[in-house]
Motif scaffolding. Structure first.
Motif, PDB file in Angstrom:
ATOM      1  N   ALA A 148       0.846  -1.274   0.026  1.00 17.79           N
ATOM      2  CA  ALA A 148      -0.011   0.029  -0.005  1.00 17.79           C
ATOM      3  C   ALA A 148       0.817   1.417  -0.070  1.00 17.79           C
ATOM      4  CB  ALA A 148      -0.925   0.098   1.190  1.00 17.79           C
ATOM      5  N   VAL A 149       2.045   1.339   0.782  1.00 16.33           N
ATOM      6  CA  VAL A 149       2.956   2.312   0.755  1.00 16.33           C
ATOM      7  C   VAL A 149       3.453   2.627  -0.616  1.00 16.33           C
ATOM      8  CG1 VAL A 149       5.022   3.316   1.678  1.00 16.33           C
ATOM      9  CG2 VAL A 149       3.348   2.077   3.218  1.00 16.33           C
ATOM     10  N   ARG A 150       3.673   1.647  -1.158  1.00 17.29           N
ATOM     11  CA  ARG A 150       4.442   1.804  -2.571  1.00 17.29           C
ATOM     12  C   ARG A 150       3.241   2.318  -3.612  1.00 17.29           C
ATOM     13  NH1 ARG A 150       9.276  -0.283  -2.884  1.00 17.29           N
ATOM     14  NH2 ARG A 150      10.092  -1.767  -1.234  1.00 17.29           N
ATOM     15  N   TYR A 151       2.037   1.848  -3.657  1.00 14.47           N
ATOM     16  CA  TYR A 151       1.249   2.139  -4.489  1.00 14.47           C
ATOM     17  C   TYR A 151       0.739   3.588  -4.102  1.00 14.47           C
ATOM     18  CZ  TYR A 151       0.551  -2.349  -6.265  1.00 14.47           C
ATOM     19  OH  TYR A 151       0.411  -3.732  -6.890  1.00 14.47           O
ATOM     20  N   LEU A 152       0.941   4.092  -2.775  1.00 11.09           N
ATOM     21  CA  LEU A 152       0.556   5.309  -2.735  1.00 11.09           C
ATOM     22  C   LEU A 152       1.584   6.145  -3.233  1.00 11.09           C
ATOM     23  CD1 LEU A 152      -1.445   7.443  -0.966  1.00 11.09           C
ATOM     24  CD2 LEU A 152       0.022   6.685   1.147  1.00 11.09           C
ATOM     25  N   ALA A 153       2.884   5.948  -2.905  1.00 13.66           N
ATOM     26  CA  ALA A 153       3.918   6.493  -3.683  1.00 13.66           C
ATOM     27  C   ALA A 153       3.633   6.930  -4.891  1.00 13.66           C
ATOM     28  CB  ALA A 153       5.052   6.096  -3.280  1.00 13.66           C
ATOM     29  N   ASP A 154       3.219   5.889  -5.657  1.00 13.08           N
ATOM     30  CA  ASP A 154       2.943   6.128  -7.126  1.00 13.08           C
ATOM     31  C   ASP A 154       1.835   7.056  -7.321  1.00 13.08           C
ATOM     32  OD1 ASP A 154       4.872   4.239  -7.822  1.00 13.08           O
ATOM     33  OD2 ASP A 154       3.296   2.578  -8.017  1.00 13.08           O
ATOM     34  N   ARG A 155       0.809   7.250  -6.688  1.00 10.69           N
ATOM     35  CA  ARG A 155      -0.211   8.119  -6.944  1.00 10.69           C
ATOM     36  C   ARG A 155       0.368   9.510  -6.345  1.00 10.69           C
ATOM     37  NH1 ARG A 155      -5.788   7.391  -4.333  1.00 10.69           N
ATOM     38  NH2 ARG A 155      -6.133   9.012  -5.633  1.00 10.69           N
ATOM     39  N   ILE A 156       1.225   9.586  -5.395  1.00  8.13           N
ATOM     40  CA  ILE A 156       1.595  10.973  -5.107  1.00  8.13           C
ATOM     41  C   ILE A 156       2.666  11.354  -6.248  1.00  8.13           C
ATOM     42  CG2 ILE A 156       3.253  12.083  -3.596  1.00  8.13           C
ATOM     43  CD1 ILE A 156       2.317  10.290  -1.422  1.00  8.13           C
ATOM     44  N   ALA A 157       3.345  10.497  -6.909  1.00  9.05           N
ATOM     45  CA  ALA A 157       4.239  10.974  -7.929  1.00  9.05           C
ATOM     46  C   ALA A 157       3.504  11.319  -9.229  1.00  9.05           C
ATOM     47  CB  ALA A 157       5.045   9.748  -8.392  1.00  9.05           C
ATOM     48  N   ASN A 158       2.154  10.861  -9.220  1.00  8.40           N
ATOM     49  CA  ASN A 158       1.199  11.429 -10.161  1.00  8.40           C
ATOM     50  C   ASN A 158       0.320  12.397  -9.922  1.00  8.40           C
ATOM     51  OD1 ASN A 158       1.764   9.694 -12.537  1.00  8.40           O
ATOM     52  ND2 ASN A 158       1.689   8.066 -11.181  1.00  8.40           N
ATOM     53  N   GLY A 159       0.568  13.312  -8.699  1.00  2.00           N
ATOM     54  CA  GLY A 159      -0.061  14.475  -8.441  1.00  2.00           C
ATOM     55  C   GLY A 159      -0.997  14.308  -7.133  1.00  2.00           C
ATOM     56  N   LEU A 160      -1.342  13.126  -6.454  1.00  4.84           N
ATOM     57  CA  LEU A 160      -1.962  13.083  -5.360  1.00  4.84           C
ATOM     58  C   LEU A 160      -1.040  13.989  -4.014  1.00  4.84           C
ATOM     59  CD1 LEU A 160      -4.433  11.699  -3.768  1.00  4.84           C
ATOM     60  CD2 LEU A 160      -2.573  10.148  -3.000  1.00  4.84           C
ATOM     61  N   ARG A 161      -2.054  14.771  -3.315  1.00  6.42           N
ATOM     62  CA  ARG A 161      -1.443  15.658  -2.418  1.00  6.42           C
ATOM     63  C   ARG A 161      -1.955  15.056  -0.952  1.00  6.42           C
ATOM     64  NH1 ARG A 161      -3.461  18.784  -5.962  1.00  6.42           N
ATOM     65  NH2 ARG A 161      -5.121  19.576  -4.418  1.00  6.42           N
ATOM     66  N   ILE A 162      -1.231  14.398  -0.017  1.00  4.68           N
ATOM     67  CA  ILE A 162      -1.753  13.927   1.079  1.00  4.68           C
ATOM     68  C   ILE A 162      -0.431  14.172   2.164  1.00  4.68           C
ATOM     69  CG2 ILE A 162      -3.329  12.181   0.212  1.00  4.68           C
ATOM     70  CD1 ILE A 162      -0.022  11.058   1.713  1.00  4.68           C
ATOM     71  N   THR A 163      -0.938  13.864   3.475  1.00  2.00           N
ATOM     72  CA  THR A 163       0.173  13.858   4.409  1.00  2.00           C
ATOM     73  C   THR A 163      -0.100  12.611   5.159  1.00  2.00           C
ATOM     74  OG1 THR A 163       0.141  16.209   4.747  1.00  2.00           O
ATOM     75  CG2 THR A 163       1.194  14.885   6.464  1.00  2.00           C
ATOM     76  N   ALA A 164       1.230  11.748   5.590  1.00  2.00           N
ATOM     77  CA  ALA A 164       1.077  10.394   6.093  1.00  2.00           C
ATOM     78  C   ALA A 164       1.779  10.517   7.678  1.00  2.00           C
ATOM     79  CB  ALA A 164       2.011   9.490   5.364  1.00  2.00           C
ATOM     80  N   VAL A 165       1.055   9.655   8.166  1.00  2.00           N
ATOM     81  CA  VAL A 165       1.884   9.081   9.517  1.00  2.00           C
ATOM     82  C   VAL A 165       1.961   7.783   9.556  1.00  2.00           C
ATOM     83  CG1 VAL A 165      -0.507   8.999  10.496  1.00  2.00           C
ATOM     84  CG2 VAL A 165       1.835   9.618  11.968  1.00  2.00           C
ATOM     85  N   ALA A 166       3.319   7.010   9.981  1.00  2.00           N
ATOM     86  CA  ALA A 166       3.374   5.829  10.009  1.00  2.00           C
ATOM     87  C   ALA A 166       3.359   5.169  11.382  1.00  2.00           C
ATOM     88  CB  ALA A 166       4.876   5.674   9.574  1.00  2.00           C
ATOM     89  N   THR A 167       3.157   3.964  11.106  1.00  2.00           N
ATOM     90  CA  THR A 167       2.832   3.269  12.408  1.00  2.00           C
ATOM     91  C   THR A 167       3.873   2.530  13.222  1.00  2.00           C
ATOM     92  OG1 THR A 167       2.250   1.061  11.262  1.00  2.00           O
ATOM     93  CG2 THR A 167       0.471   2.644  11.977  1.00  2.00           C
ATOM     94  N   SER A 168       5.194   2.593  12.291  1.00  2.00           N
ATOM     95  CA  SER A 168       6.614   2.118  12.779  1.00  2.00           C
ATOM     96  C   SER A 168       7.592   2.803  12.198  1.00  2.00           C
ATOM     97  CB  SER A 168       6.519   0.734  12.547  1.00  2.00           C
ATOM     98  OG  SER A 168       6.605   0.411  11.207  1.00  2.00           O
TER      99      SER A 168
END
Length: 228
Positions: free
Chosen positions: A36-56
């Protein structure tokens, strides 16, 4: 890629479709959450704007490597959506988590989230919890005591080790894995463990998960929790 790895990737990709611009997103820990982290990174590279917080810390390292914008949980009071894995999950969306040792952070981030999505492959879906050993996070000075009290619940207790030493969580605590077998009453078990002095957290997530994305074969199924 094995069949189960393909299922993990499929479930993760579907869950990431739920992320929208402007969201604060919780990033889970474990092999399925990593997809999921990798797919999210792909979407961010294509313009998605989010902020993330990690569980570890492990997930933080991966997210930073993939240029995902991160913030600290210390500065947040709420999260829009968290995507995480599970070691087991049943039809009521009750789960065992903590196989990766991040259960305390996972609990806090799940509690802060408006919505929690669990992503799992077909091997993680069970009719009753308990096949997977239940992780319990204990303060190190109380590990022996907590282990003895957990043994009273009726299953073998094992101190998790790494490189010949007790495994340490990101908070510096120990993990005790309790092999309970089939758990007849998950609510009562959770209460009994929480009542043991020295327990920091346990891996029974009984009401936190709102949606499970379950992949089996080449298909994905979404199941939603029934809230009464």
């Amino acid at each position: 890629m094995s069949d189960l790895e393909a299922e993990k990737a499929l479930a993760a990709a579907r869950a990431v479709d739920e992320v929208q611009n402007g969201m604060v997103v919780g990033l889970g820990t474990g092999s399925t959450a990593n997809y999921a982290v990798r797919y999210l990174a792909d979407r961010i590279a294509n313009g998605l704007r989010i902020t993330a917080v990690a569980t570890s810390r492990m997930t933080e390292v991966l997210a930073r490597k993939l240029a995902i914008p991160l913030t600290s949980m210390e500065g947040l009071s709420s999260i829009d959506l968290t995507i995480d894995g599970a070691d087991e999950i049943d039809q009521r969306l009750q789960a065992i988590k903590g196989g990766g040792g991040a259960l305390l952070r996972e609990r806090v981030i799940a509690a802060a989230s408006a919505r929690v999505i669990a992503v799992v492959d077909s091997s993680k879906f069970v009719t009753r919890l308990g096949r997977f050993p239940l992780p319990v996070e204990a303060f190190p000075f109380a590990t022996k005591f907590v282990g003895a009290r957990l043994a009273d619940l009726g299953g073998p207790v094992t101190l998790r080790m790494k490189d010949g030493h007790p495994f340490l969580t990101d908070q510096g605590n120990h993990i005790l894995d309790v092999s309970l077998g089939s758990i007849a009453d998950s609510q009562q078990t959770a209460l009994a463990i929480s009542d043991i002095p020295g327990v920091a957290e346990h891996g029974l997530f009984l009401s936190e998960i709102d949606t499970v994305v379950l992949a089996h074969g080449g298909m994905v199924e979404l199941r939603h929790a029934e809230r009464f």
